[in-house]
Design an enzyme around this catalytic site. Structure first.
Site, PDB file in Angstrom:
ATOM      1  N   GLY A 185       0.840  -1.201  -0.067  1.00  0.00           N
ATOM      2  CA  GLY A 185       0.045  -0.007   0.151  1.00  0.00           C
ATOM      3  C   GLY A 185       0.716   1.292  -0.158  1.00  0.00           C
ATOM      4  O   GLY A 185       1.747   1.230   0.535  1.00  0.00           O
ATOM      5  N   GLU A 213       4.491  -6.952   7.226  1.00  0.00           N
ATOM      6  CA  GLU A 213       4.102  -5.630   8.023  1.00  0.00           C
ATOM      7  C   GLU A 213       4.743  -5.667   9.286  1.00  0.00           C
ATOM      8  O   GLU A 213       4.744  -4.545   9.896  1.00  0.00           O
ATOM      9  CB  GLU A 213       2.604  -5.959   8.064  1.00  0.00           C
ATOM     10  CG  GLU A 213       1.653  -5.593   6.870  1.00  0.00           C
ATOM     11  CD  GLU A 213       1.725  -6.605   6.039  1.00  0.00           C
ATOM     12  OE1 GLU A 213       1.046  -6.295   4.853  1.00  0.00           O
ATOM     13  OE2 GLU A 213       2.167  -7.796   6.163  1.00  0.00           O
TER      14      GLU A 213
END
Length: 378
Positions: free
Chosen positions: A69, A144
């Site tokens: 993202g 992440e």
């Protein structure tokens, strides 16, 4: 100004194929809000158009389908209002998850060309596709843990559908996966050499399309299976499956702290496993706790409930977690010296983790309350 997603159609007999190309080669096609806002209505339009037989989803350039993202814009908004849920964060995750859900529930075949880097947000797009193709150059990960987030974009759903223990391990360590791993872990459906992309598209164009999504879905499956069988490209050596017994032994621990200790205590010569250990030891200590919750309590959630659960977690990572600090250290200052709130996984308190499950929008309705109405299945 550059078009965030290139949209076109190509002829396929008496039908057409909708082609969507993520168009940010410089950022390795990192998913931006503009991309998601472009794709979502276009997918709806193609779903409603009887001329469109299927959708082909790809990234611009040769390096990546989608490397995650676009989180730098969110960082700037978080910096301006620390400790608050800012509109940019809520809007990005809400729209991204609506897009992921739309792809997951799409009434027509969606073929994702997962060549090159497929990470984070790219995993959400690819995993939702009905037909996921990997190549010898595919490099997948949910990294992440390195930025103080956790595997989102529907990972609560797909991590729980891997062989036992693998979802927790890969989420906690952010370990990379190649095409062989993706097939083993149910993250991909077919392997085709990257040089045969044009051949795949031509084969799809040659299909005698039917009038129902189910029939066309099967036609795509049969076509891709035939191409994969004929492909002579060598698969990369598996990385996950050879360590399956070790992974399962580590993840059979009674707590996330014990699981972490077991992984870090492993004496392995294998560079892939050593990199996974390094990610875990240097990564955000909160992340493994969230992954543990995902993989121990998220298995029974519906797909829509997974995304609602994740939106709560993601917004709280921005409000009370280490998300901003992780982005700063990796992408802004690039000092790679994040100052995490807790020194280790064992130091993270139960109270701190409980707070991540409190809805951060107060009395407002959950932003994804009506998620099932996004591109409802026909």
């Amino acid at each position: 100004m550059q078009t965030p997603v290139i949209l076109e159609t190509i002829n396929a007999g008496d039908k057409v194929i909708g082609v969507a190309t993520l168009n940010s080669e410089k950022s390795l096609n990192a998913l931006s809000l503009a991309m998601a806002e472009t794709l979502l209505p276009q997918l709806q339009a193609w779903a409603d158009d009887p001329q469109v037989a299927c959708v082909w989803l790809q990234g611009a350039g040769e390096k990546a389908f989608c490397a995650g993202g676009d989180i730098v814009a969110m960082y700037k908004a978080m910096q301006a209002q620390p400790g608050q849920l800012v509109e940019e964060v809520e809007n990005f995750f809400t729209t991204e998850y609506q897009l992921d859900y739309a792809i997951q529930t799409y009434p027509k075949p969606i073929i994702c060309w997962g060549d090159g880097i497929v990470m984070g947000g790219g995993m959400g797009l690819m995993n939702g596709a009905s037909h996921r193709i990997v190549t010898e150059r595919s490099l997948l990960a949910m990294p992440e843990v390195t930025i103080g987030l956790y595997p989102d974009v529907g990972a609560t759903y797909f991590l729980n559908r891997m062989p036992e223990g693998c979802g927790a391990f890969l989420g906690m360590t952010g370990a990379t996966m190649n095409a062989s791993d993706a097939l083993f872990l149910n993250l991909a459906d077919q392997f085709v050499g990257h040089e045969h992309k044009a051949q795949v598209i031509e084969a799809l164009q040659a299909i005698e399309w039917g009038d129902t999504g189910a029939l066309n879905h099967q036609k795509v499956t049969d076509t891709l299976e035939r191409l994969a069988e004929q492909d002579d490209t060598a698969l990369p050596s598996p990385q996950v499956e050879p360590h399956l017994e070790t992974i399962q032994q580590c993840m059979s621990a009674s707590s996330v702290t014990e699981a972490t200790q077991r992984v870090l205590a492993e004496q392995q010569d294998d560079k892939w496993f050593q990199k996974a250990q390094k990610n875990l030891s240097h990564g955000c200590p909160i992340t493994p706790h969230l992954v543990w919750q995902q993989t121990h309590h998220g298995a029974d959630l519906s797909l829509a409930d997974c995304f609602r659960f994740e939106l709560t977690l993601s917004c709280n990572c921005a409000v009370r977690g280490d998300f901003a600090e992780g982005i700063r250290a990796l992408l802004i200052d690039k000092d790679k010296q994040p100052q995490w709130q807790f020194a280790s996984v064992g130091d993270v308190t139960e109270e701190a983790i409980d707070g991540f499950f409190d809805p951060p929008w107060g009395e407002r309705t959950h932003p994804l309350a009506a998620l099932e109405q996004v591109l409802m299945k026909k």
